[in-house]
Design a protein around this motif. Structure first.
Motif, PDB file in Angstrom:
ATOM      1  N   GLY A 194      38.893 -12.789  62.041  1.00 34.65           N
ATOM      2  CA  GLY A 194      37.580 -13.287  61.645  1.00 34.65           C
ATOM      3  C   GLY A 194      37.152 -14.486  62.469  1.00 34.65           C
ATOM      4  O   GLY A 194      37.979 -15.270  62.939  1.00 34.65           O
ATOM      5  N   TYR A 195      35.849 -14.633  62.628  1.00 35.67           N
ATOM      6  CA  TYR A 195      35.308 -15.804  63.324  1.00 35.67           C
ATOM      7  C   TYR A 195      35.586 -17.065  62.520  1.00 35.67           C
ATOM      8  O   TYR A 195      35.578 -17.047  61.276  1.00 35.67           O
ATOM      9  CB  TYR A 195      33.807 -15.655  63.528  1.00 35.67           C
ATOM     10  CG  TYR A 195      33.407 -14.721  64.648  1.00 35.67           C
ATOM     11  CD1 TYR A 195      33.342 -15.167  65.964  1.00 35.67           C
ATOM     12  CD2 TYR A 195      33.078 -13.391  64.387  1.00 35.67           C
ATOM     13  CE1 TYR A 195      32.968 -14.313  66.996  1.00 35.67           C
ATOM     14  CE2 TYR A 195      32.698 -12.527  65.413  1.00 35.67           C
ATOM     15  CZ  TYR A 195      32.652 -12.999  66.708  1.00 35.67           C
ATOM     16  OH  TYR A 195      32.281 -12.152  67.732  1.00 35.67           O
ATOM     17  N   GLY A 196      35.781 -18.161  63.237  1.00 33.32           N
ATOM     18  CA  GLY A 196      36.075 -19.429  62.581  1.00 33.32           C
ATOM     19  C   GLY A 196      34.990 -19.881  61.638  1.00 33.32           C
ATOM     20  O   GLY A 196      35.277 -20.468  60.579  1.00 33.32           O
ATOM     21  N   ILE A 234      34.448 -19.542  53.867  1.00 34.65           N
ATOM     22  CA  ILE A 234      35.223 -19.022  52.734  1.00 34.65           C
ATOM     23  C   ILE A 234      36.134 -20.104  52.165  1.00 34.65           C
ATOM     24  O   ILE A 234      36.256 -20.256  50.938  1.00 34.65           O
ATOM     25  CB  ILE A 234      36.043 -17.789  53.162  1.00 34.65           C
ATOM     26  CG1 ILE A 234      35.107 -16.648  53.579  1.00 34.65           C
ATOM     27  CG2 ILE A 234      36.966 -17.329  52.035  1.00 34.65           C
ATOM     28  CD1 ILE A 234      35.806 -15.477  54.259  1.00 34.65           C
ATOM     29  N   SER A 235      36.763 -20.876  53.042  1.00 34.96           N
ATOM     30  CA  SER A 235      37.623 -21.977  52.597  1.00 34.96           C
ATOM     31  C   SER A 235      36.819 -22.968  51.752  1.00 34.96           C
ATOM     32  O   SER A 235      37.287 -23.430  50.698  1.00 34.96           O
ATOM     33  CB  SER A 235      38.236 -22.672  53.804  1.00 34.96           C
ATOM     34  OG  SER A 235      39.009 -23.788  53.407  1.00 34.96           O
ATOM     35  N   ARG A 236      35.609 -23.282  52.205  1.00 32.94           N
ATOM     36  CA  ARG A 236      34.748 -24.197  51.453  1.00 32.94           C
ATOM     37  C   ARG A 236      34.374 -23.582  50.104  1.00 32.94           C
ATOM     38  O   ARG A 236      34.334 -24.277  49.084  1.00 32.94           O
ATOM     39  CB  ARG A 236      33.485 -24.495  52.259  1.00 32.94           C
ATOM     40  CG  ARG A 236      32.423 -25.274  51.488  1.00 32.94           C
ATOM     41  CD  ARG A 236      31.136 -25.423  52.293  1.00 32.94           C
ATOM     42  NE  ARG A 236      30.066 -25.977  51.478  1.00 32.94           N
ATOM     43  CZ  ARG A 236      29.271 -25.263  50.689  1.00 32.94           C
ATOM     44  NH1 ARG A 236      29.445 -23.949  50.600  1.00 32.94           N
ATOM     45  NH2 ARG A 236      28.312 -25.833  49.988  1.00 32.94           N
ATOM     46  N   TYR A 237      34.101 -22.286  50.086  1.00 32.97           N
ATOM     47  CA  TYR A 237      33.733 -21.607  48.845  1.00 32.97           C
ATOM     48  C   TYR A 237      34.836 -21.762  47.800  1.00 32.97           C
ATOM     49  O   TYR A 237      34.565 -22.047  46.626  1.00 32.97           O
ATOM     50  CB  TYR A 237      33.467 -20.133  49.140  1.00 32.97           C
ATOM     51  CG  TYR A 237      33.127 -19.293  47.929  1.00 32.97           C
ATOM     52  CD1 TYR A 237      31.887 -19.380  47.325  1.00 32.97           C
ATOM     53  CD2 TYR A 237      34.046 -18.385  47.395  1.00 32.97           C
ATOM     54  CE1 TYR A 237      31.561 -18.604  46.217  1.00 32.97           C
ATOM     55  CE2 TYR A 237      33.745 -17.606  46.301  1.00 32.97           C
ATOM     56  CZ  TYR A 237      32.491 -17.713  45.709  1.00 32.97           C
ATOM     57  OH  TYR A 237      32.185 -16.946  44.611  1.00 32.97           O
ATOM     58  N   TYR A 238      36.083 -21.585  48.213  1.00 32.78           N
ATOM     59  CA  TYR A 238      37.199 -21.771  47.277  1.00 32.78           C
ATOM     60  C   TYR A 238      37.200 -23.177  46.701  1.00 32.78           C
ATOM     61  O   TYR A 238      37.495 -23.384  45.518  1.00 32.78           O
ATOM     62  CB  TYR A 238      38.526 -21.493  47.983  1.00 32.78           C
ATOM     63  CG  TYR A 238      38.983 -20.053  47.925  1.00 32.78           C
ATOM     64  CD1 TYR A 238      39.620 -19.551  46.800  1.00 32.78           C
ATOM     65  CD2 TYR A 238      38.786 -19.190  48.996  1.00 32.78           C
ATOM     66  CE1 TYR A 238      40.050 -18.237  46.734  1.00 32.78           C
ATOM     67  CE2 TYR A 238      39.215 -17.874  48.952  1.00 32.78           C
ATOM     68  CZ  TYR A 238      39.842 -17.402  47.814  1.00 32.78           C
ATOM     69  OH  TYR A 238      40.259 -16.105  47.757  1.00 32.78           O
ATOM     70  N   VAL A 284      42.375 -23.411  49.868  1.00 32.57           N
ATOM     71  CA  VAL A 284      42.824 -22.338  50.760  1.00 32.57           C
ATOM     72  C   VAL A 284      42.417 -22.731  52.174  1.00 32.57           C
ATOM     73  O   VAL A 284      41.234 -22.975  52.438  1.00 32.57           O
ATOM     74  CB  VAL A 284      42.196 -20.978  50.382  1.00 32.57           C
ATOM     75  CG1 VAL A 284      42.484 -19.939  51.461  1.00 32.57           C
ATOM     76  CG2 VAL A 284      42.727 -20.499  49.033  1.00 32.57           C
ATOM     77  N   ALA A 285      43.374 -22.806  53.069  1.00 33.70           N
ATOM     78  CA  ALA A 285      43.082 -23.191  54.451  1.00 33.70           C
ATOM     79  C   ALA A 285      42.414 -22.038  55.188  1.00 33.70           C
ATOM     80  O   ALA A 285      42.690 -20.857  54.913  1.00 33.70           O
ATOM     81  CB  ALA A 285      44.364 -23.600  55.163  1.00 33.70           C
ATOM     82  N   ALA A 286      41.555 -22.371  56.138  1.00 37.01           N
ATOM     83  CA  ALA A 286      40.820 -21.348  56.880  1.00 37.01           C
ATOM     84  C   ALA A 286      41.752 -20.380  57.593  1.00 37.01           C
ATOM     85  O   ALA A 286      41.478 -19.172  57.648  1.00 37.01           O
ATOM     86  CB  ALA A 286      39.873 -22.014  57.879  1.00 37.01           C
ATOM     87  N   HIS A 287      42.867 -20.884  58.126  1.00 35.62           N
ATOM     88  CA  HIS A 287      43.763 -19.993  58.883  1.00 35.62           C
ATOM     89  C   HIS A 287      44.517 -19.020  57.980  1.00 35.62           C
ATOM     90  O   HIS A 287      45.102 -18.052  58.470  1.00 35.62           O
ATOM     91  CB  HIS A 287      44.766 -20.815  59.713  1.00 35.62           C
ATOM     92  CG  HIS A 287      45.806 -21.510  58.898  1.00 35.62           C
ATOM     93  ND1 HIS A 287      45.666 -22.802  58.431  1.00 35.62           N
ATOM     94  CD2 HIS A 287      47.014 -21.084  58.446  1.00 35.62           C
ATOM     95  CE1 HIS A 287      46.741 -23.150  57.742  1.00 35.62           C
ATOM     96  NE2 HIS A 287      47.570 -22.119  57.726  1.00 35.62           N
ATOM     97  N   VAL A 292      43.645 -13.362  51.522  1.00 37.54           N
ATOM     98  CA  VAL A 292      44.294 -14.656  51.688  1.00 37.54           C
ATOM     99  C   VAL A 292      45.800 -14.470  51.571  1.00 37.54           C
ATOM    100  O   VAL A 292      46.299 -13.997  50.540  1.00 37.54           O
ATOM    101  CB  VAL A 292      43.814 -15.670  50.629  1.00 37.54           C
ATOM    102  CG1 VAL A 292      44.540 -17.005  50.801  1.00 37.54           C
ATOM    103  CG2 VAL A 292      42.310 -15.864  50.716  1.00 37.54           C
ATOM    104  N   VAL A 293      46.516 -14.826  52.637  1.00 32.57           N
ATOM    105  CA  VAL A 293      47.977 -14.777  52.647  1.00 32.57           C
ATOM    106  C   VAL A 293      48.467 -16.207  52.879  1.00 32.57           C
ATOM    107  O   VAL A 293      48.372 -16.715  53.993  1.00 32.57           O
ATOM    108  CB  VAL A 293      48.516 -13.837  53.742  1.00 32.57           C
ATOM    109  CG1 VAL A 293      50.020 -13.648  53.574  1.00 32.57           C
ATOM    110  CG2 VAL A 293      47.804 -12.486  53.705  1.00 32.57           C
ATOM    111  N   PRO A 294      48.958 -16.883  51.836  1.00 35.00           N
ATOM    112  CA  PRO A 294      49.300 -18.301  51.955  1.00 35.00           C
ATOM    113  C   PRO A 294      50.516 -18.555  52.834  1.00 35.00           C
ATOM    114  O   PRO A 294      51.397 -17.695  52.978  1.00 35.00           O
ATOM    115  CB  PRO A 294      49.562 -18.720  50.504  1.00 35.00           C
ATOM    116  CG  PRO A 294      49.925 -17.462  49.798  1.00 35.00           C
ATOM    117  CD  PRO A 294      49.159 -16.364  50.469  1.00 35.00           C
ATOM    118  N   ASP A 295      50.569 -19.744  53.404  1.00 35.66           N
ATOM    119  CA  ASP A 295      51.665 -20.133  54.296  1.00 35.66           C
ATOM    120  C   ASP A 295      53.019 -20.086  53.606  1.00 35.66           C
ATOM    121  O   ASP A 295      54.041 -19.797  54.238  1.00 35.66           O
ATOM    122  CB  ASP A 295      51.429 -21.549  54.830  1.00 35.66           C
ATOM    123  CG  ASP A 295      50.224 -21.630  55.758  1.00 35.66           C
ATOM    124  OD1 ASP A 295      49.873 -20.598  56.353  1.00 35.66           O
ATOM    125  OD2 ASP A 295      49.644 -22.720  55.862  1.00 35.66           O
TER     126      ASP A 295
END
Length: 389
Positions: free
Chosen positions: A77-79, A85-89, A96-99, A251-254
Motif C-alpha cells: 500500500g501507498y504510504g 489508516i493508522s490515524r483512523y485507529y 497501530v503503526a503504518a508499517h 493489520v499484522v502486529p510486530d
C-alpha cells in the motif's frame, strides 16, 4: 495431473449464488414481482462526495505523463493510505503503526489468502454459525476444523472452552451473520485463551464502524495482549460503501511471532498480488479524512436507522433476534426450516433474505435480514413480512 480433492468437500454452490439462482428462477416466472432485497450484505447508498472527488482527481492524474503511476512501489500500500489508516485507529484509542498495515482489494480476499501463512497441520476453531469464507478457505486447504457453538443461550456471542485445543481461531465482531458483539471483557477472554493456547486469532472487523454502544471494542487491538496473538482484517466496503470499489487492509502486529508473520504476509502479497490501484487508495484515503469520516457516517447512520426499523418491528411481533444495534444485520428466529422460510418470504412477500442454515448447522431455524436497502424499501418489506408471519 492431480487436483486438490479438498474442493470436493465444500458445497457445490456458494450460499449467495444459490440465493441468486432461486430469485432468478422465481422472477423468470413472475416478471412483474416487485422484489425487495434484504439478503446480501451489499450497500446501496452512493460514495461520499469527497471520496468521489478524490477518485476523479486520481483518474486525472493517471491521464497526465507527469503524474501517471504504474505498479505501486510497495504491494503493501501507498504510504499516504497506510498513514491515514493508522490515524483512523487512533480516533478510537488504538495504536497501530503504518508499517503494520497491509492494503488489499478487500477483506474477503485477505480472509481467503491469509491461510497461505499456516501449515495444513493446524486445527482451526470456527464459530457456528459463521461467514462461509472462514470455513471454505480452510476446507480447501485441508485443515482440521472444529466448531465453537454460537447459540441463542449466549446471544450468539460464544466464549472459549479452555478444554478445547486449537491453533487458529476465527472471530468476527460485530458478527456476520448474527450481528452479535463481544464486550471488552468477553474479547479479553478470547485473547487470553489464544495466548495460553499459543494460537492465532484471525479477527474480522469489517463492521467496526457500526459499533454504537460503549464498552464494545472496534478493534481487537483495544484489548491487552492481542498484539501477541491476533491478525485483524478490515474493509472499506461497509464503512465507506466500497463494495463495488474494493479496498481493505490487514493489520499484522510486530509482536506476533516476533514479526515473522508480518514478514511472511508481506512476502506472500508481494509474490501473489500487485497491489491495490492508486485510484482506489486515494479514494480510501479521502474516506478516512475528517470530512470523509463525517460523510461516510451519514450513510452508516441511514443503515442504522433501517436496522432499528427491522429490530423494532420484530420486537413488536415478539420474535427473538440479535443484531440491529451495533450491526447492519438482524438475525431472527424463524422457527422453521430456513430455506422454507426463504421461499415463503420470496413467494408470499416478494422479500429476499438469507437462510441461516447457509452459515452452519446452528443457523438452521434462523434467518438474516440486512439494513442495506433504502428506508422506504425496508419499511415496505417489514409491512409485507408482517402479513405473512
Amino acid at each position: 495431473m492431480k487436483i486438490n480433492s479438498n474442493y470436493d468437500k465444500i458445497q457445490n454452490s456458494y450460499l449467495f449464488v444459490e440465493i441468486a439462482n432461486r430469485v432468478n428462477k422465481y422472477t423468470a416466472g413472475n416478471p412483474n414481482a416487485d422484489i425487495i432485497r434484504l439478503g446480501i450484505g451489499d450497500v446501496t447508498r452512493p460514495l461520499a462526495p469527497c471520496v468521489v472527488k478524490a477518485g476523479l482527481k486520481a483518474v486525472e492524474e493517471m491521464g497526465r505523463a507527469e503524474t501517471f503511476r504504474g505498479y505501486s512501489p510497495d504491494s503493501q500500500g501507498y504510504g499516504f493510505l497506510r498513514d491515514a489508516i493508522s490515524r483512523y485507529y487512533s480516533l478510537f484509542g488504538v495504536k497501530v503503526a503504518a508499517h503494520e498495515i497491509h492494503v488489499s482489494d478487500g477483506a474477503k480476499s485477505d480472509c481467503g489468502n491469509i491461510v497461505d501463512l499456516f501449515d495444513a497441520d493446524n486445527t482451526v476453531l470456527i464459530p457456528d454459525p459463521v461467514y462461509p469464507v472462514y470455513l471454505d478457505s480452510n476446507v480447501m486447504s485441508g485443515r482440521k476444523i472444529i466448531y465453537c457453538n454460537a447459540t441463542e443461550e449466549t446471544d450468539f456471542a460464544p466464549m472459549p472452552d479452555k478444554k478445547v485445543k486449537c491453533d487458529i481461531i476465527y472471530l468476527c465482531a460485530p458478527n456476520n451473520p448474527t450481528g452479535a458483539v463481544f464486550t471488552a471483557e468477553q474479547l479479553k477472554a478470547w485473547v487470553d485463551y489464544a495466548n495460553d493456547m499459543g494460537a492465532v486469532i484471525i479477527f474480522d472487523a469489517a463492521y467496526e464502524a457500526f459499533v454504537s454502544q460503549p464498552g464494545i471494542p472496534r478493534s481487537i487491538f483495544a484489548v491487552d495482549g492481542a498484539r501477541n496473538c491476533a491478525i485483524e482484517l478490515c474493509s472499506f466496503s461497509k464503512t465507506a460503501g466500497f463494495t463495488g470499489t474494493r479496498c481493505g487492509y490487514t493489520v499484522v502486529p510486530d509482536e506476533l511471532l516476533g514479526g515473522k508473520l508480518a514478514k511472511m504476509w508481506a512476502r506472500r502479497q508481494s509474490t501473489k498480488f500487485n497491489g491495490t490501484s492508486y485510484i482506489q487508495q486515494r479514494m480510501a484515503e479521502a474516506a478516512y479524512s475528517d470530512e470523509g469520516i463525517a460523510q461516510c457516517r451519514e450513510n452508516i447512520d441511514a443503515y442504522r436507522k433501517n436496522a432499528k426499523l427491522i429490530s423494532d418491528a420484530l420486537a413488536e411481533m415478539g420474535i427473538y433476534h440479535t443484531g440491529g444495534v451495533n450491526s447492519p444485520y438482524v438475525w431472527l428466529k424463524c422457527g422453521t426450516d430456513s430455506w422454507d422460510f426463504f421461499d415463503r418470504l420470496l413467494t408470499k412477500a416478494n422479500v429476499v433474505g438469507t437462510p441461516g442454515s447457509g452459515f452452519g448447522k446452528n443457523g438452521e431455524g434462523y434467518f438474516r435480514l440486512t439494513a442495506f436497502n433504502t428506508y422506504e424499501k425496508t419499511a415496505e418489506a417489514i409491512e409485507r413480512i408482517k402479513k405473512v408471519l
